[in-house]
Design a protein around this motif. Structure first.
Motif, PDB file in Angstrom:
ATOM      1  N   VAL A   1       0.874  -1.177   0.000  1.00  0.00           N
ATOM      2  CA  VAL A   1       0.000   0.000   0.000  1.00  0.00           C
ATOM      3  C   VAL A   1       0.909   1.225   0.000  1.00  0.00           C
ATOM      4  O   VAL A   1       1.305   1.710   1.059  1.00  0.00           O
ATOM      5  N   PRO A   2       1.273   1.730  -1.167  1.00  0.00           N
ATOM      6  CA  PRO A   2       2.255   2.809  -1.232  1.00  0.00           C
ATOM      7  C   PRO A   2       1.761   4.070  -0.530  1.00  0.00           C
ATOM      8  O   PRO A   2       0.561   4.346  -0.448  1.00  0.00           O
ATOM      9  N   LEU A   3       2.720   4.843  -0.029  1.00  0.00           N
ATOM     10  CA  LEU A   3       2.386   6.140   0.544  1.00  0.00           C
ATOM     11  C   LEU A   3       2.060   7.133  -0.562  1.00  0.00           C
ATOM     12  O   LEU A   3       2.635   7.075  -1.653  1.00  0.00           O
ATOM     13  N   PRO A   4       1.144   8.060  -0.306  1.00  0.00           N
ATOM     14  CA  PRO A   4       0.872   9.105  -1.303  1.00  0.00           C
ATOM     15  C   PRO A   4       2.128   9.930  -1.580  1.00  0.00           C
ATOM     16  O   PRO A   4       3.010  10.042  -0.719  1.00  0.00           O
ATOM     17  N   ASP A   5       2.206  10.500  -2.758  1.00  0.00           N
ATOM     18  CA  ASP A   5       3.349  11.349  -3.109  1.00  0.00           C
ATOM     19  C   ASP A   5       3.503  12.463  -2.078  1.00  0.00           C
ATOM     20  O   ASP A   5       2.529  13.122  -1.700  1.00  0.00           O
ATOM     21  N   GLY A   6       4.728  12.652  -1.621  1.00  0.00           N
ATOM     22  CA  GLY A   6       5.010  13.730  -0.689  1.00  0.00           C
ATOM     23  C   GLY A   6       4.674  13.433   0.752  1.00  0.00           C
ATOM     24  O   GLY A   6       4.846  14.309   1.618  1.00  0.00           O
ATOM     25  N   PHE A   7       4.230  12.199   1.038  1.00  0.00           N
ATOM     26  CA  PHE A   7       3.771  11.900   2.396  1.00  0.00           C
ATOM     27  C   PHE A   7       4.914  11.969   3.405  1.00  0.00           C
ATOM     28  O   PHE A   7       4.746  12.527   4.497  1.00  0.00           O
ATOM     29  N   LEU A   8       6.073  11.398   3.066  1.00  0.00           N
ATOM     30  CA  LEU A   8       7.168  11.385   4.033  1.00  0.00           C
ATOM     31  C   LEU A   8       7.630  12.804   4.368  1.00  0.00           C
ATOM     32  O   LEU A   8       7.850  13.135   5.539  1.00  0.00           O
TER      33      LEU A   8
END
Length: 431
Positions: A204-211
């Motif tokens: 379940v990838p993180l949304p772009d820019g989440f980190l």
């Protein structure tokens, strides 16, 4: 004659379910591996498997890496373990300090689960607050303190024996920065845990820019941000996901590849937090301020193998090879889906491959939606692959190593296609 079935009979007499890890359980019995080399392994009956499990993602260098084995064997002739300080632990820590951008200081542990336990204790000690925020579906080991939320979409702890008082200290957030920001208004939250890949090593990838977004929120709200890089560390790049994406946490948890695929783990992070482990700097009447023990932390055998692995991992060449083989595997599986007109998707980052059987896109789906799969499909695909000699880490996910070759990957794709054909013919998958 020793067989998988005969070993399973013996195992069930002395171990619950006959296994030492719940995910190794399989009916009618598991396969008992006798030998492994590179990207292949063989069970006690001589059956060969193309290995995409790779020691639960710990063997980025492939099974039985010659350099690691030579280093461990050499150390074994000197001493496997005495419980004392030794030079190898310093050299190993220096490698982590050099490669991981957030690693001002390093402390070794006995496993990945122990790493997340210690990191959480440090987060609570430094912040002075007991609650921890974690993302739905992310996995941080099997201990009580972070088990709530490991099962996506489920608000409780997915195990008996976890006290409600412990579970109440964990706040579960979706992978939405707006939702995280709202929850961080709770002044009792002092620590944030994030699996740097997204849930279940990126299924379940993180949304772009989440980190970067959660880094900013942690700074603004004065929380300790911990990246769980137990799988991404040294796999996504020589310095992990944080080095590749340029986002630094306050603490990082490591295991699997950091040890060269041997038992153990580590945490690293900012000096001002890690120094709470320093017995020479008492605080609040405690020395050290944060207690941490562990008989086999940085055992010489493990340190020797880890140092040999670090030399290989530091160049980035092994990561590039593993990444290329994972891309080849994903592309090949997607061609199988398309040729058979199956509405499914192979996807992944770095050297991972994940499968989704609900359409050709996972955009906007929750962790629970992505990871909910009918039991007949789970069993049919996993058993079909194993019978034909391909071992995925789970039904829907696997990893590659630097030992995988185009020939092995292409052979696995052919086997995957044969398994799909059977599932379609038996009505398990609609085409």
């Amino acid at each position: 004659m020793i067989t998988n079935a005969s070993l399973a009979d013996r195992a069930r007499r002395v171990m619950p379910g006959g296994v030492s890890h719940e995910l190794r359980y399989r009916t009618p019995h598991p396969s008992y591996i006798a030998r492994a080399l590179g990207a292949e392994k063989w069970d006690v009956e001589g059956k060969r498997y193309i290995d995409f499990k790779l020691g639960a993602a710990s063997q980025l260098l492939g099974n039985s890496c010659p350099q690691v084995i030579e280093a461990v064997a050499g150390q074994l002739t000197r001493t496997p373990y005495t419980g004392d300080c030794h030079a190898l632990e310093i050299e190993w820590a220096e490698w982590i300090h050099r490669l991981m951008p957030s690693a001002d200081l390093v402390r070794f542990t006995g496993s990945g689960t122990e790493s997340t336990m210690l990191a959480l204790r440090l987060g609570r000690a430094y912040s002075g607050r007991d609650k921890v925020l974690r993302i739905d579906g992310h996995f941080h080991g099997w201990h009580d303190m972070l088990l709530k939320g490991a099962k996506p979409g489920f608000e409780g702890a997915p195990s008996l024996g976890v006290p409600q008082a412990i579970a109440d200290l964990t706040v579960i957030a979706p992978s939405s920065l707006n939702a995280v920001a709202d929850l961080l208004a709770d002044d009792q939250i002092g620590t944030i845990f994030v699996e740097a890949s997204g849930a279940n090593y990126g299924s379940v990838p993180l949304p772009d820019g989440f980190l970067q977004g959660i880094r900013d929120l942690a700074t603004q709200t004065d929380k300790v941000l911990i990246f769980d890089e137990v799988i991404t560390g040294f796999r996504w790049s020589p310095g992990g996901r944080q080095a590749r994406d340029g986002v630094l946490p306050d603490l990082t948890t490591l295991a699997k590849i950091v040890t060269g695929g041997l038992p153990g783990g580590a945490i690293c992070g900012k000096a001002e937090i890690m120094e709470l482990l320093d017995p020479g700097k008492p605080r609040g009447g405690f020395a050290p301020p944060v207690s941490h023990k562990g008989t086999f932390n940085a055992a010489p055998l493990v340190a020797a193998g880890a140092i040999a692995a670090m030399e290989l991992l530091s160049t980035g060449e092994v990561q590039a090879q593993a990444d290329a083989m994972a891309a080849r595997l994903r592309d090949g599986i997607n061609r199988c889906f398309e040729s058979r007109q199956i509405s499914a998707l192979a996807y992944g980052d770095s050297s991972t491959c994940h499968l989704y059987f609900g359409g050709r896109s996972i955009d906007g789906l929750s962790a629970a939606e992505i990871r909910t799969v009918p039991a007949p499909l789970v069993n049919g695909l996993r058993n079909g692959l194993l019978e034909r000699g391909v071992d995925f880490m789970s039904f829907t996910s696997c990893v590659t190593s630097s030992a995988h070759t185009p020939e092995l990957v292409d052979e696995a794709i052919e086997i995957f296609d044969e398994t799909l054909a059977d599932l379609v013919m038996n009505g398990v998958i609609a085409a």
